[in-house]
Design a protein around this motif. Structure first.
Motif, PDB file in Angstrom:
ATOM      1  N   ILE A  16       2.613  -6.196  -6.728  1.00 22.74           N
ATOM      2  CA  ILE A  16       2.555  -6.337  -5.272  1.00 22.74           C
ATOM      3  C   ILE A  16       3.957  -6.205  -4.677  1.00 22.74           C
ATOM      4  O   ILE A  16       4.142  -5.556  -3.651  1.00 22.74           O
ATOM      5  CB  ILE A  16       1.896  -7.675  -4.871  1.00 22.74           C
ATOM      6  CG1 ILE A  16       0.418  -7.673  -5.302  1.00 22.74           C
ATOM      7  CG2 ILE A  16       2.023  -7.928  -3.371  1.00 22.74           C
ATOM      8  CD1 ILE A  16      -0.286  -9.006  -5.159  1.00 22.74           C
ATOM      9  N   LYS A  17       4.938  -6.780  -5.332  1.00 24.78           N
ATOM     10  CA  LYS A  17       6.322  -6.721  -4.828  1.00 24.78           C
ATOM     11  C   LYS A  17       6.868  -5.301  -4.804  1.00 24.78           C
ATOM     12  O   LYS A  17       7.835  -5.022  -4.107  1.00 24.78           O
ATOM     13  CB  LYS A  17       7.226  -7.593  -5.703  1.00 24.78           C
ATOM     14  CG  LYS A  17       7.023  -9.057  -5.496  1.00 24.78           C
ATOM     15  CD  LYS A  17       7.986  -9.863  -6.312  1.00 24.78           C
ATOM     16  CE  LYS A  17       7.943 -11.276  -5.868  1.00 24.78           C
ATOM     17  NZ  LYS A  17       7.551 -12.271  -6.705  1.00 24.78           N
ATOM     18  N   LYS A  18       6.262  -4.410  -5.568  1.00 29.95           N
ATOM     19  CA  LYS A  18       6.768  -3.040  -5.663  1.00 29.95           C
ATOM     20  C   LYS A  18       6.072  -2.076  -4.703  1.00 29.95           C
ATOM     21  O   LYS A  18       6.405  -0.890  -4.686  1.00 29.95           O
ATOM     22  CB  LYS A  18       6.629  -2.548  -7.104  1.00 29.95           C
ATOM     23  CG  LYS A  18       7.478  -3.391  -8.048  1.00 29.95           C
ATOM     24  CD  LYS A  18       7.408  -2.911  -9.454  1.00 29.95           C
ATOM     25  CE  LYS A  18       8.284  -3.831 -10.301  1.00 29.95           C
ATOM     26  NZ  LYS A  18       8.518  -3.357 -11.606  1.00 29.95           N
ATOM     27  N   LEU A  19       5.145  -2.573  -3.907  1.00 33.03           N
ATOM     28  CA  LEU A  19       4.467  -1.702  -2.952  1.00 33.03           C
ATOM     29  C   LEU A  19       5.469  -1.182  -1.932  1.00 33.03           C
ATOM     30  O   LEU A  19       6.332  -1.922  -1.449  1.00 33.03           O
ATOM     31  CB  LEU A  19       3.338  -2.456  -2.244  1.00 33.03           C
ATOM     32  CG  LEU A  19       2.155  -2.841  -3.119  1.00 33.03           C
ATOM     33  CD1 LEU A  19       1.181  -3.724  -2.343  1.00 33.03           C
ATOM     34  CD2 LEU A  19       1.448  -1.616  -3.674  1.00 33.03           C
ATOM     35  N   ARG A  20       5.337   0.102  -1.592  1.00 35.57           N
ATOM     36  CA  ARG A  20       6.288   0.733  -0.680  1.00 35.57           C
ATOM     37  C   ARG A  20       5.703   1.057   0.684  1.00 35.57           C
ATOM     38  O   ARG A  20       6.437   1.183   1.652  1.00 35.57           O
ATOM     39  CB  ARG A  20       6.799   2.039  -1.306  1.00 35.57           C
ATOM     40  CG  ARG A  20       7.537   1.837  -2.604  1.00 35.57           C
ATOM     41  CD  ARG A  20       7.797   3.143  -3.297  1.00 35.57           C
ATOM     42  NE  ARG A  20       6.489   3.666  -3.728  1.00 35.57           N
ATOM     43  CZ  ARG A  20       6.282   4.882  -4.170  1.00 35.57           C
ATOM     44  NH1 ARG A  20       7.267   5.750  -4.229  1.00 35.57           N
ATOM     45  NH2 ARG A  20       5.083   5.263  -4.552  1.00 35.57           N
ATOM     46  N   TYR A  21       4.407   1.227   0.785  1.00 43.94           N
ATOM     47  CA  TYR A  21       3.797   1.747   2.003  1.00 43.94           C
ATOM     48  C   TYR A  21       3.163   0.641   2.842  1.00 43.94           C
ATOM     49  O   TYR A  21       2.595  -0.316   2.313  1.00 43.94           O
ATOM     50  CB  TYR A  21       2.777   2.828   1.662  1.00 43.94           C
ATOM     51  CG  TYR A  21       3.394   3.947   0.873  1.00 43.94           C
ATOM     52  CD1 TYR A  21       4.382   4.756   1.427  1.00 43.94           C
ATOM     53  CD2 TYR A  21       3.028   4.173  -0.453  1.00 43.94           C
ATOM     54  CE1 TYR A  21       4.978   5.777   0.695  1.00 43.94           C
ATOM     55  CE2 TYR A  21       3.614   5.194  -1.193  1.00 43.94           C
ATOM     56  CZ  TYR A  21       4.581   5.987  -0.612  1.00 43.94           C
ATOM     57  OH  TYR A  21       5.169   6.985  -1.338  1.00 43.94           O
ATOM     58  N   ILE A  22       3.252   0.806   4.147  1.00 40.76           N
ATOM     59  CA  ILE A  22       2.783  -0.210   5.089  1.00 40.76           C
ATOM     60  C   ILE A  22       1.313  -0.545   4.873  1.00 40.76           C
ATOM     61  O   ILE A  22       0.940  -1.716   4.808  1.00 40.76           O
ATOM     62  CB  ILE A  22       3.036   0.248   6.543  1.00 40.76           C
ATOM     63  CG1 ILE A  22       4.536   0.240   6.827  1.00 40.76           C
ATOM     64  CG2 ILE A  22       2.290  -0.625   7.533  1.00 40.76           C
ATOM     65  CD1 ILE A  22       4.918   0.818   8.169  1.00 40.76           C
ATOM     66  N   ARG A  23       0.469   0.457   4.800  1.00 35.05           N
ATOM     67  CA  ARG A  23      -0.970   0.196   4.663  1.00 35.05           C
ATOM     68  C   ARG A  23      -1.267  -0.542   3.370  1.00 35.05           C
ATOM     69  O   ARG A  23      -2.057  -1.483   3.353  1.00 35.05           O
ATOM     70  CB  ARG A  23      -1.755   1.508   4.759  1.00 35.05           C
ATOM     71  CG  ARG A  23      -3.240   1.290   4.834  1.00 35.05           C
ATOM     72  CD  ARG A  23      -4.016   2.523   5.181  1.00 35.05           C
ATOM     73  NE  ARG A  23      -3.534   3.700   4.504  1.00 35.05           N
ATOM     74  CZ  ARG A  23      -3.570   4.914   5.022  1.00 35.05           C
ATOM     75  NH1 ARG A  23      -4.044   5.117   6.230  1.00 35.05           N
ATOM     76  NH2 ARG A  23      -3.126   5.950   4.348  1.00 35.05           N
ATOM     77  N   SER A  24      -0.618  -0.163   2.282  1.00 37.94           N
ATOM     78  CA  SER A  24      -0.815  -0.831   0.990  1.00 37.94           C
ATOM     79  C   SER A  24      -0.414  -2.295   1.087  1.00 37.94           C
ATOM     80  O   SER A  24      -1.116  -3.183   0.578  1.00 37.94           O
ATOM     81  CB  SER A  24       0.021  -0.157  -0.091  1.00 37.94           C
ATOM     82  OG  SER A  24      -0.189   1.225  -0.102  1.00 37.94           O
ATOM     83  N   LYS A  25       0.724  -2.547   1.733  1.00 36.41           N
ATOM     84  CA  LYS A  25       1.192  -3.919   1.912  1.00 36.41           C
ATOM     85  C   LYS A  25       0.234  -4.714   2.790  1.00 36.41           C
ATOM     86  O   LYS A  25      -0.025  -5.891   2.540  1.00 36.41           O
ATOM     87  CB  LYS A  25       2.591  -3.931   2.522  1.00 36.41           C
ATOM     88  CG  LYS A  25       3.679  -3.452   1.574  1.00 36.41           C
ATOM     89  CD  LYS A  25       5.024  -3.417   2.282  1.00 36.41           C
ATOM     90  CE  LYS A  25       6.086  -2.817   1.409  1.00 36.41           C
ATOM     91  NZ  LYS A  25       7.072  -3.753   0.962  1.00 36.41           N
ATOM     92  N   ALA A  26      -0.289  -4.073   3.831  1.00 43.74           N
ATOM     93  CA  ALA A  26      -1.214  -4.767   4.735  1.00 43.74           C
ATOM     94  C   ALA A  26      -2.500  -5.159   4.001  1.00 43.74           C
ATOM     95  O   ALA A  26      -2.993  -6.284   4.163  1.00 43.74           O
ATOM     96  CB  ALA A  26      -1.530  -3.875   5.938  1.00 43.74           C
TER      97      ALA A  26
END
Length: 176
Positions: A134-144
């Protein structure tokens, strides 16, 4: 606006096999040639758990188990997930997208917060294996999407580490 008196759910059952929910349909008939996607399993898991709570019928939990089992089988050793499987359930990609990962975390959060105990425990085990990614997610939608899952987990468990991760993501998402 009037709210419908009922939700017609026949289609979700016709779209679901012993492997998962098919990715596409031609009208109301599953198009088996496209196989399955973890994105659809995640969305279907959320829907099935919602329907189970609303309608209090075991048939929704039965299909929820199918979707969660797909997610479990799709998980890679490093915690990420395959996204696509053919009509036989064999995975066809090396690793899924960040969006599909985020949506899967969301579904695992819903399962942990509102699924029956055995499903919640299985979802927690899958989530814990994925958590470092989860900490390595780069994209806004993925993080949301991941934030939605973390919020559901925090709501159920009040874990301060989950709260901290959720705060980190929401801070990023609300930067101007």
């Amino acid at each position: 606006m009037r709210r419908p008196q009922f939700i017609k759910t026949d289609h979700i059952f016709s779209m679901t096999s012993r492997i998962g929910i098919y990715q596409f349909a031609c009208g109301t008939i599953p198009d088996k040639s496209y196989g399955y996607s973890i994105d659809d399993q995640a969305r279907a898991l959320i829907l099935a758990l919602f329907l189970s709570q609303q309608k209090k019928q075991k048939k929704y939990l039965k299909i929820a188990h199918i979707y969660l089992d797909f997610i479990n089988r799709a998980q890679l050793e490093d915690g990420r997930f395959h996204n696509f499987a053919d009509s036989s359930g064999h995975f066809t990609d090396r690793v899924g997208s960040e969006d599909s990962f985020g949506r899967t975390i969301w579904a695992l959060g819903v399962c942990q917060s509102s699924g029956p105990k055995e499903m919640a425990e299985k979802a927690e085990k899958i989530f814990n294996k994925s958590r470092p990614k989860i900490k390595k997610l780069r994209y806004i939608r993925s993080k949301a999407y991941a934030a939605l899952g973390l919020a559901m987990i925090y709501q159920a468990k009040k874990d301060p580490e989950i709260k901290e991760e959720l705060a980190r993501i929401t801070k990023y998402l609300t930067k101007k």
